[in-house]
Every structure is written in C-alpha cells, then in structure tokens.
Design a protein around this motif. Structure first.
Motif, PDB file in Angstrom:
ATOM      1  N   PRO A 178       0.810  -1.231   0.000  1.00  0.00           N
ATOM      2  CA  PRO A 178       0.000   0.000   0.000  1.00  0.00           C
ATOM      3  C   PRO A 178       0.837   1.273   0.000  1.00  0.00           C
ATOM      4  N   GLY A 179       2.062   1.187   0.452  1.00  0.00           N
ATOM      5  CA  GLY A 179       2.887   2.379   0.519  1.00  0.00           C
ATOM      6  C   GLY A 179       3.841   2.486  -0.649  1.00  0.00           C
ATOM      7  N   LYS A 180       4.762   3.445  -0.535  1.00  0.00           N
ATOM      8  CA  LYS A 180       5.745   3.689  -1.580  1.00  0.00           C
ATOM      9  C   LYS A 180       6.758   2.559  -1.627  1.00  0.00           C
ATOM     10  N   LEU A 181       7.143   2.152  -2.824  1.00  0.00           N
ATOM     11  CA  LEU A 181       8.117   1.077  -2.994  1.00  0.00           C
ATOM     12  C   LEU A 181       9.529   1.593  -2.742  1.00  0.00           C
ATOM     13  N   THR A 182      10.367   0.702  -2.202  1.00  0.00           N
ATOM     14  CA  THR A 182      11.779   1.032  -2.072  1.00  0.00           C
ATOM     15  C   THR A 182      12.429   0.958  -3.449  1.00  0.00           C
ATOM     16  N   GLU A 183      13.663   1.402  -3.518  1.00  0.00           N
ATOM     17  CA  GLU A 183      14.365   1.377  -4.797  1.00  0.00           C
ATOM     18  C   GLU A 183      14.497  -0.055  -5.302  1.00  0.00           C
ATOM     19  N   ASP A 184      14.858  -0.988  -4.413  1.00  0.00           N
ATOM     20  CA  ASP A 184      14.997  -2.388  -4.828  1.00  0.00           C
ATOM     21  C   ASP A 184      13.649  -2.965  -5.256  1.00  0.00           C
ATOM     22  N   GLU A 185      12.600  -2.617  -4.490  1.00  0.00           N
ATOM     23  CA  GLU A 185      11.262  -3.112  -4.848  1.00  0.00           C
ATOM     24  C   GLU A 185      10.830  -2.558  -6.204  1.00  0.00           C
ATOM     25  N   TRP A 186      11.177  -1.316  -6.441  1.00  0.00           N
ATOM     26  CA  TRP A 186      10.806  -0.689  -7.713  1.00  0.00           C
ATOM     27  C   TRP A 186      11.520  -1.365  -8.881  1.00  0.00           C
ATOM     28  N   LEU A 187      12.766  -1.764  -8.664  1.00  0.00           N
ATOM     29  CA  LEU A 187      13.494  -2.490  -9.709  1.00  0.00           C
ATOM     30  C   LEU A 187      12.807  -3.817 -10.025  1.00  0.00           C
ATOM     31  N   VAL A 188      12.307  -4.487  -8.988  1.00  0.00           N
ATOM     32  CA  VAL A 188      11.574  -5.745  -9.199  1.00  0.00           C
ATOM     33  C   VAL A 188      10.267  -5.473  -9.939  1.00  0.00           C
ATOM     34  N   MET A 189       9.552  -4.439  -9.520  1.00  0.00           N
ATOM     35  CA  MET A 189       8.265  -4.111 -10.155  1.00  0.00           C
ATOM     36  C   MET A 189       8.441  -3.812 -11.638  1.00  0.00           C
ATOM     37  N   ARG A 190       9.496  -3.110 -11.961  1.00  0.00           N
ATOM     38  CA  ARG A 190       9.700  -2.742 -13.369  1.00  0.00           C
ATOM     39  C   ARG A 190       9.945  -3.955 -14.249  1.00  0.00           C
ATOM     40  N   ARG A 191      10.287  -5.070 -13.655  1.00  0.00           N
ATOM     41  CA  ARG A 191      10.543  -6.278 -14.436  1.00  0.00           C
ATOM     42  C   ARG A 191       9.260  -6.878 -15.027  1.00  0.00           C
ATOM     43  N   HIS A 192       8.092  -6.385 -14.613  1.00  0.00           N
ATOM     44  CA  HIS A 192       6.859  -6.960 -15.163  1.00  0.00           C
ATOM     45  C   HIS A 192       6.755  -6.738 -16.669  1.00  0.00           C
ATOM     46  N   THR A 193       7.427  -5.701 -17.169  1.00  0.00           N
ATOM     47  CA  THR A 193       7.425  -5.474 -18.623  1.00  0.00           C
ATOM     48  C   THR A 193       8.199  -6.571 -19.336  1.00  0.00           C
ATOM     49  N   LEU A 194       9.337  -6.939 -18.784  1.00  0.00           N
ATOM     50  CA  LEU A 194      10.164  -7.990 -19.389  1.00  0.00           C
ATOM     51  C   LEU A 194       9.499  -9.358 -19.236  1.00  0.00           C
ATOM     52  N   ILE A 195       8.899  -9.587 -18.068  1.00  0.00           N
ATOM     53  CA  ILE A 195       8.224 -10.869 -17.832  1.00  0.00           C
ATOM     54  C   ILE A 195       7.042 -11.021 -18.795  1.00  0.00           C
ATOM     55  N   GLY A 196       6.268  -9.957 -18.947  1.00  0.00           N
ATOM     56  CA  GLY A 196       5.116 -10.007 -19.843  1.00  0.00           C
ATOM     57  C   GLY A 196       5.510 -10.304 -21.277  1.00  0.00           C
ATOM     58  N   ALA A 197       6.560  -9.626 -21.750  1.00  0.00           N
ATOM     59  CA  ALA A 197       7.036  -9.861 -23.114  1.00  0.00           C
ATOM     60  C   ALA A 197       7.529 -11.293 -23.274  1.00  0.00           C
ATOM     61  N   SER A 198       8.198 -11.812 -22.233  1.00  0.00           N
ATOM     62  CA  SER A 198       8.705 -13.186 -22.302  1.00  0.00           C
ATOM     63  C   SER A 198       7.569 -14.199 -22.345  1.00  0.00           C
ATOM     64  N   ILE A 199       6.502 -13.935 -21.601  1.00  0.00           N
ATOM     65  CA  ILE A 199       5.348 -14.845 -21.591  1.00  0.00           C
ATOM     66  C   ILE A 199       4.680 -14.893 -22.956  1.00  0.00           C
ATOM     67  N   LEU A 200       4.517 -13.745 -23.580  1.00  0.00           N
ATOM     68  CA  LEU A 200       3.703 -13.638 -24.798  1.00  0.00           C
ATOM     69  C   LEU A 200       4.484 -13.857 -26.089  1.00  0.00           C
ATOM     70  N   ARG A 201       5.777 -13.643 -26.053  1.00  0.00           N
ATOM     71  CA  ARG A 201       6.565 -13.667 -27.285  1.00  0.00           C
ATOM     72  C   ARG A 201       6.751 -15.100 -27.799  1.00  0.00           C
ATOM     73  N   GLY A 202       6.830 -15.229 -29.152  1.00  0.00           N
ATOM     74  CA  GLY A 202       7.204 -16.499 -29.765  1.00  0.00           C
ATOM     75  C   GLY A 202       6.049 -17.400 -30.122  1.00  0.00           C
ATOM     76  N   GLY A 203       4.811 -16.941 -29.934  1.00  0.00           N
ATOM     77  CA  GLY A 203       3.672 -17.773 -30.307  1.00  0.00           C
ATOM     78  C   GLY A 203       3.312 -17.599 -31.773  1.00  0.00           C
ATOM     79  N   SER A 204       2.242 -18.267 -32.193  1.00  0.00           N
ATOM     80  CA  SER A 204       1.796 -18.194 -33.589  1.00  0.00           C
ATOM     81  C   SER A 204       0.676 -17.185 -33.784  1.00  0.00           C
ATOM     82  N   SER A 205       0.272 -16.512 -32.711  1.00  0.00           N
ATOM     83  CA  SER A 205      -0.847 -15.575 -32.784  1.00  0.00           C
ATOM     84  C   SER A 205      -0.339 -14.147 -32.951  1.00  0.00           C
ATOM     85  N   LYS A 206      -0.967 -13.423 -33.882  1.00  0.00           N
ATOM     86  CA  LYS A 206      -0.602 -12.015 -34.068  1.00  0.00           C
ATOM     87  C   LYS A 206      -0.989 -11.196 -32.840  1.00  0.00           C
ATOM     88  N   TYR A 207      -2.041 -11.621 -32.130  1.00  0.00           N
ATOM     89  CA  TYR A 207      -2.462 -10.897 -30.939  1.00  0.00           C
ATOM     90  C   TYR A 207      -1.446 -11.061 -29.809  1.00  0.00           C
TER      91      TYR A 207
END
Length: 366
Positions: A240-269
């Motif tokens: 609920p509160g402000k993230l620490t610098e280390d926590e923020w670095l972890v949070m920012r990884r959701h962009t990389l994780i999301g791309a890794s999950i979705l990339r490489g399939g046969s669907s254009k979507y």
C-alpha cells in the motif's frame, strides 16, 4: 428371368401442306423411312400441333392465308424451337424465294415433285444435327446443374468454415482476456479496467488513422499489457505504501516478464501483446523503462497504450492511492505531453475525449 427391352423413340415429323394428296404422299414416304408423322392443313393448325415431340417440320410454302414463310418465322420466334429443323417443300426455284426462305428460318429445301431418296438423305442429316444439338444442350444443362450444386455446396462449406473460424477466434479472444484478467485481479484491479483501457486504446488508434484491422489488433492485444505482473511477488505488487528502490526495480521487471510470456507464439495478438507489454512504460523523452526508448523508437502500440493506461490508472483507485477526478487527471497528463506522451497521440486523445468519457461511464468498476 424375363428380360425387358425399351423400344427406342422414333423421330416425329410435322407435315404442313394445304393439299390432302400431298400430305398423304409425304406420310407414306415418312412411314417407309420408319418415322412417325403428324400433319396439318394450314399454318395456324401446324403451330397448334407444334410441341417438343416434333423433331422436324416439312413445310409447304404456297399455302392460302398463312404461307410457309410466315409459319417458319413464327416457329423461330419460340426460343425452344430455335434448333428445330425446317425443310421447305416447294415448287419455287427462284433464287430470291430460296433466300427469303433462309431468312425466315428454313434449314433446307426439297423440290416438288419429291424424290424419296433425296428427302430421306436430307432429313437424316438434319435429324442427326438436331440430336447432336439436343445432346449438347442436355450436357450443358447437366454441367450448369453440377456447377449450381457444387457452388451451393462450396458456399455451405465456406459458411461452415467461417463459423468455425469465428468460433476459434472468439475462443482465442476469450482466452486472452481471461489470461489478462488473471494478472489484473492479482493487482486488485477488475475486468472493468481491461475493458476501459483496451477501448481507450482503440479510440486513440482509430483517431490516429489506423485501419480497422490494426485497431482490432490493438483493441484485443492491449489487455495483456500488465500480464507480467503475474511474476511479481504479492508483497511488492500489493504494497500500500511507496516502494523502495529495490522493490521498484523488481516491479519494473513486469514489462520484461510479460514480453517473455507472450513472445514467440503463432498468434498475431500475442505478438502485439508482447510488444505492448514491453513498451507501454517507455516515455517520449526517453526516461521510461525497461529500455529507455524515446520518440518514435517506442512502438506505436506502446505509445497508444501509455496514454490509455495512465488515464485509467489516474482515475481509478489503487492499493496505494485514491482515484483522481477526470479534471485533475487531465491536468497531470497535459504536463506530460511531449515528455511522457507522444504529443500527436495526446492531441488525438483530447480530440476524442467525449468517446473516452462514454467508455468510462459504460465500464464502471464492479
């Protein structure tokens, strides 16, 4: 076992002559050649007797009232008798009379007095030609029926294929939205956020001039923008509160994780979803993450999603903040024009703000 045979149908000749003796002579000749015969003493009677059973017409020219020329023209006016052989039986020998007969629709001539052999040869030739024409027409009709049947079957198959394709696409879209919802629910958002945000993206994409296919792609891919949050620990994601610098670095990884999950399939979507997941936190001035892209280096889909996601984030309650008013949210976004947001896309967003508000009202929080 008794075998049954069907006697072949004999050709039927219509004899048209006003003289009884002439009709009797012709009837005798025709029967001698194994032909059936029906006779008429005048043109009008001949036209009444004419039907599909008639294979050839022996037509006298010199008849009172309606002469042979008029009868021939009347026969040719009926489409189904266009190929019916007409033989003129006449004593006329002048060139202009024969030309007139041809113009009226005659196929051949037999001069009076009639030679039985000549008549037989001429009729046999014309009857063979009529039979050939009839077979060609029947074959053509058969082909047309086959084409009609095959076309109908093909249309039915295509309709079934299209229904199957639509069902597959629908199932695919439902899977994508359910997968996206799973990530959003973990973040204490609801399905309403996905509906609003994706439709904001579609409004911007359409206003920017993208075609229908591209708008559809962004509409159905943008819900996956935060799917990488599934890989972020709850202690950080739901803090609920402000993230620490280390926590923020972890949070920012959701962009990389999301791309890794979705990339490489046969669907254009999924491919488009991977692009959006990776780039929707990049900023126009290059201060965003994960790759610090700037300007048009950022994919268009990511730039569109950034606007839609920030507006919905500002106007929606989150674990760490209360919802802001639309007016205050617009003030904050205006300060980010040319810094956080693509200035052209921001202007499109503002120009279509009425549509944005309609979407916001239609998909309230559950």
């Amino acid at each position: 076992m008794t075998s049954l045979t069907v006697e072949a149908r004999r050709d039927r000749i219509l004899v048209v002559d006003d003289e009884l003796i002439n009709r009797k002579v012709l009837e005798g000749l025709l029967k001698a050649h194994g032909l059936d015969c029906v006779s008429a003493e005048s043109g009008p009677t001949a036209l009444q007797l004419l039907d599909k059973s008639i294979d050839l017409v022996l037509l006298d020219i010199m008849m009172p009232g309606m002469d042979g020329f008029a009868v021939a023209r009347a026969i040719r006016e009926v489409p189904e008798f266009a190929d019916l052989p007409i033989v003129m039986v006449t004593a006329l020998s002048a060139k202009e009379d024969r030309l007139k007969a041809v113009q009226a629709g005659a196929n051949d001539f037999v001069a009076k007095p009639i030679d039985a052999t000549e008549l037989g040869v001429r009729m046999a030739s014309l009857l063979r030609m009529k039979k050939y024409h009839s077979e060609v027409k029947e074959y053509q009709l058969h082909l047309e029926q086959m084409v009609t049947e095959k076309t109908s079957a093909l249309r039915s198959a295509l309709a079934d294929l299209e229904r199957a394709r639509q069902a597959t696409v629908q199932a695919h879209m439902e899977t994508i939205h359910k997968l996206s919802a799973a990530a959003e629910y973990k973040d204490e958002d609801t399905a309403s956020h996905i509906m609003r945000m994706s439709r904001y993206c579609a409004v911007i994409a359409k206003g920017h001039g993208l075609d229908e296919e591209q708008v559809d792609l962004i509409l159905n891919s943008s819900p996956m923008h935060d799917i990488g949050k599934m890989g972020i620990p709850d202690a950080i994601l739901l803090k609920p509160g402000k993230l620490t610098e280390d926590e923020w670095l972890v949070m920012r990884r959701h962009t990389l994780i999301g791309a890794s999950i979705l990339r490489g399939g046969s669907s254009k979507y999924l491919d488009a979803g991977a692009e959006i997941a990776l780039s929707h936190h990049e900023k126009w001035d290059g201060t965003g993450y994960p790759n610090g892209l700037s300007g048009h280096e950022i994919p268009l889909s990511g730039r569109i999603c950034a606007l839609a996601d920030v507006f919905d984030a500002l106007t929606t309650r989150r674990p760490y903040k209360q919802a802001l008013s639309n007016e205050r949210s617009l003030e904050i976004m205006a300060a980010g024009r040319g810094q956080h947001f693509d200035p052209d896309l921001y202007d499109v967003f503002i120009a279509n703000y009425d549509l944005v508000l309609e979407i916001q009202r239609s998909y309230q929080e559950e």
